[in-house]
Design an enzyme around this catalytic site. Structure first.
Site, PDB file in Angstrom:
ATOM      1  CE  LYS A 113     -13.862   6.361  35.162  1.00 22.89           C
ATOM      2  NZ  LYS A 113     -14.549   6.761  36.426  1.00 22.89           N
ATOM      3  NE  ARG A 154     -20.192   9.854  34.112  1.00 22.40           N
ATOM      4  CZ  ARG A 154     -18.932  10.081  33.450  1.00 22.40           C
ATOM      5  NH1 ARG A 154     -18.388   8.966  33.161  1.00 22.40           N
ATOM      6  NH2 ARG A 154     -18.693  11.155  32.735  1.00 22.40           N
TER       7      ARG A 154
HETATM    8  N1  HH2 Z   1     -16.187   9.314  35.804  1.00 23.38           N
HETATM    9  C1  HH2 Z   1     -15.832  10.316  34.997  1.00 23.38           C
HETATM   10  C2  HH2 Z   1     -16.379  11.474  34.824  1.00 23.38           C
HETATM   11  N2  HH2 Z   1     -17.384  11.611  35.617  1.00 23.38           N
HETATM   12  N3  HH2 Z   1     -19.035  10.902  37.508  1.00 23.38           N
HETATM   13  C3  HH2 Z   1     -19.332  10.014  37.967  1.00 23.38           C
HETATM   14  N4  HH2 Z   1     -20.311  10.270  38.778  1.00 23.38           N
HETATM   15  N5  HH2 Z   1     -18.792   8.787  38.302  1.00 23.38           N
HETATM   16  C4  HH2 Z   1     -17.666   8.478  37.313  1.00 23.38           C
HETATM   17  O1  HH2 Z   1     -17.145   7.476  37.635  1.00 23.38           O
HETATM   18  C5  HH2 Z   1     -16.789   9.505  36.560  1.00 23.38           C
HETATM   19  C6  HH2 Z   1     -17.994  10.850  36.482  1.00 23.38           C
HETATM   20  C7  HH2 Z   1     -14.579   9.820  34.191  1.00 23.38           C
HETATM   21  O2  HH2 Z   1     -14.572   9.541  32.861  1.00 23.38           O
HETATM   22  P1  HH2 Z   1     -14.835  10.509  31.662  1.00 23.38           P
HETATM   23  O3  HH2 Z   1     -16.101  11.233  31.778  1.00 23.38           O
HETATM   24  O4  HH2 Z   1     -15.220   9.024  30.402  1.00 23.38           O
HETATM   25  O5  HH2 Z   1     -13.553  11.026  31.231  1.00 23.38           O
HETATM   26  P2  HH2 Z   1     -13.105  12.287  31.265  1.00 23.38           P
HETATM   27  O6  HH2 Z   1     -12.971  12.805  32.875  1.00 23.38           O
HETATM   28  O7  HH2 Z   1     -11.605  12.226  31.056  1.00 23.38           O
HETATM   29  O8  HH2 Z   1     -13.846  13.274  30.638  1.00 23.38           O
END
Ligand code: HH2
Length: 284
Positions: A229, A263
């Site tokens: 992040k 995660r």
């Molecule tokens: N962060 C993201 C998405 N889902 N769920 C939980 N529980 N906690 C988190 O910190 C979290 C999440 C965002 O990260 P990512 O899936 O890598 O990116 P994007 O939203 O651009 O798909």
């Protein structure tokens, strides 16, 4: 709140075939079936690539695969429900046919969550924190573990000058309220998540990471998602693809303060780090 070996306790529960219990943090591998996620967008957008990636993460030691079809990066536009379902449901079915790994559906939409659970998903991960009562009712109807995350507003506006008087107290208050609403509906197995990067400045993210034991004191397992992040980039200057060391540092610090699930995109590296962390904490 009771502590066992310095770890804050919560009642263990199953997520699919794995057990979430104090002192044995689980690894959630990220699978974004999207064209636009901030770090892996478009990499696993075909069903074949996505299922292959899920199976590879399971082989590398992921305990749970978190499948999402809508990016929630700052400024992201909502994806229509039909489009989101078309992205994730065939992938969940494909994984379920080939593997017993636990599957989580990362969605804010009850229709997508229902279809994912019908396709064999084992838990619901809602970054909007089950603010939609239909999501609460669905989690109760299916009796599945549910991850409740704190987000300020929605992805489109969340990074516009976020302000809190006391970010740890406010996030804790929100999570406590959502846990109460889920409990009233009959949902027993709830995971809480401070929502790193969701309507937070670098300082807010750091305060939440340092104050994780405050959140763990709610008696619920805590999930932390710091993977790649932007706060890591802002602290270190590292580009998105070069943030594994910072991610591991944030996640291991979180685990030391009681986080029960991390995660992550980089599953093999996290498996090794967590295995060593668990062994070193136990002293055997
Ligand atoms: N962060 C993201 C998405 N889902 N769920 C939980 N529980 N906690 C988190 O910190 C979290 C999440 C965002 O990260 P990512 O899936 O890598 O990116 P994007 O939203 O651009 O798909």
């Amino acid at each position: 709140m009771t502590r066992r070996n310095g770890i804050l306790a919560f009642r263990p529960f199953k997520i699919g075939r794995v057990t979430l219990a104090p002192g044995k943090p689980l690894l959630m591998g990220i699978l974004n079936v999207t064209p636009d996620s901030f770090s892996d967008g478009n990499r696993f957008f075909s069903k074949k690539d996505a299922v292959g990636r899920a199976l590879a993460m399971a082989d590398e030691g992921a305990d749970i695969i978190d499948v999402g079809g809508e990016s929630t990066r700052p400024g992201a536009r909502p994806v229509p429900v039909d489009e989101e379902m078309a992205r994730v449901i065939p992938v969940i079915k494909g994984v379920r046919r080939r593997s017993g790994v636990a599957v989580s559906i990362d969605t804010m939409k009850p229709e997508t969550a229902r279809a994912a659970l019908d396709a064999g998903a084992d838990m619901v991960n809602d970054v909007s924190g089950f603010r939609d009562s239909a999501m609460v009712a669905l989690a109760a109807e299916y009796g599945v573990p549910s991850a409740v995350m704190h987000m300020r507003g929605d992805p489109r506006g969340m990074q516009k000058s976020p302000r809190y008087k006391d970010v740890v107290a406010e996030v804790k208050g929100f999570l406590k309220g959502r846990c109460a609403a889920l409990s009233r509906a009959g949902v027993r197995d709830v995971i809480i998540d401070p929502g790193v990067g969701f309507g937070k400045t670098v300082r807010h993210n750091l305060a939440l990471l340092a104050g994780l034991d405050e959140l763990a004191a709610l008696g619920r397992p805590v999930l932390v998602g710091a993977s790649r992040k932007s706060f890591i980039g802002k602290l270190t200057g590292a580009g998105v693809e070069d943030r594994l060391p910072g991610t591991l540092a944030a996640h291991l610090r979180a685990v030391a303060l009681g986080a029960a699930v991390v995660r992550a995109h980089d599953v093999a590296a996290h498996r090794q780090a967590l295995d060593v962390w668990i062994a070193a904490s136990r002293g055997r």
